[in-house]
Scaffold this active site. Sequence first.
Site, mmCIF file in Angstrom:
data_model
loop_
_atom_site.group_PDB
_atom_site.id
_atom_site.type_symbol
_atom_site.label_atom_id
_atom_site.label_comp_id
_atom_site.label_asym_id
_atom_site.label_seq_id
_atom_site.Cartn_x
_atom_site.Cartn_y
_atom_site.Cartn_z
ATOM 1 N N PHE A 124 -2.115 0.977 2.651
ATOM 2 C CA PHE A 124 -1.724 0.070 3.033
ATOM 3 C C PHE A 124 -3.089 -0.907 3.800
ATOM 4 O O PHE A 124 -4.013 -0.250 4.141
ATOM 5 C CB PHE A 124 -0.379 0.759 3.983
ATOM 6 C CG PHE A 124 -1.561 1.108 5.530
ATOM 7 C CD1 PHE A 124 -1.825 0.524 7.004
ATOM 8 C CD2 PHE A 124 -0.863 2.559 5.626
ATOM 9 C CE1 PHE A 124 -2.160 1.842 7.788
ATOM 10 C CE2 PHE A 124 -1.868 3.293 6.399
ATOM 11 C CZ PHE A 124 -1.264 2.825 7.572
ATOM 12 N N CYS A 125 -2.652 -1.838 4.648
ATOM 13 C CA CYS A 125 -3.943 -2.385 5.250
ATOM 14 C C CYS A 125 -3.321 -3.382 6.322
ATOM 15 O O CYS A 125 -2.452 -2.620 6.405
ATOM 16 C CB CYS A 125 -4.671 -3.689 4.135
ATOM 17 S SG CYS A 125 -3.843 -4.452 3.168
ATOM 18 N N GLN A 126 -3.528 -4.281 6.955
ATOM 19 C CA GLN A 126 -3.012 -5.458 7.591
ATOM 20 C C GLN A 126 -2.139 -6.889 7.186
ATOM 21 O O GLN A 126 -1.621 -6.527 8.164
ATOM 22 C CB GLN A 126 -4.250 -5.831 8.272
ATOM 23 C CG GLN A 126 -4.633 -6.722 9.758
ATOM 24 C CD GLN A 126 -3.926 -5.964 10.235
ATOM 25 O OE1 GLN A 126 -4.325 -4.866 10.937
ATOM 26 N NE2 GLN A 126 -2.931 -6.412 11.863
ATOM 27 N N TYR A 131 -0.006 -3.111 8.233
ATOM 28 C CA TYR A 131 -0.326 -2.845 9.493
ATOM 29 C C TYR A 131 0.726 -3.709 10.287
ATOM 30 O O TYR A 131 1.725 -3.525 11.254
ATOM 31 C CB TYR A 131 -1.214 -2.101 9.119
ATOM 32 C CG TYR A 131 -1.745 -1.490 10.839
ATOM 33 C CD1 TYR A 131 -1.074 0.093 11.715
ATOM 34 C CD2 TYR A 131 -2.117 -2.241 12.336
ATOM 35 C CE1 TYR A 131 -0.161 -0.146 12.932
ATOM 36 C CE2 TYR A 131 -2.429 -1.773 13.775
ATOM 37 C CZ TYR A 131 -1.764 -0.497 13.731
ATOM 38 O OH TYR A 131 -1.899 -0.106 15.385
#
Length: 137
Positions: free
Chosen positions: A100-102, A129
């Site tokens: 996952f990232c932002q 996120y």
Amino acid sequence: MLAAPRGRPRAAFLQLAVAARTMAGAPTVSLPELRSLLAAGQARLIDVRSREEAAAGTIPGALNIPVSELESALQMEPAAFQALYAAEKPKLQEENLIFFCQMGKRGLQATQLARGLGYAGARNFAGAYREWSQKEG
């Protein structure tokens, strides 16, 4: 509910349904599914945002490996990975290796990269996120 046609069109319909569960060819995981996997201890989370982003907040238990380092990290010998990241290197056969990232883009890139390196259980938390922090934070 939409009914699937019979015969050849049915096969195409089923392919479309499966494709809907993926994001540009990479399998995804939803927030409810992620919650269940985490509660059962069946997910390995990798936060591919920058160190600064991860330091400001992350999903509990996630290992931070910036996407710019991911390819080399996943190709390291296990001992080198352990020394650099203070964690066990993911195994190729892990079922729920979740990136996952932002917002979702880097997580998708990471998932595609990992799958290309043989991590068949790699998945992208498409909500990223951002969704986690809005609903869990």
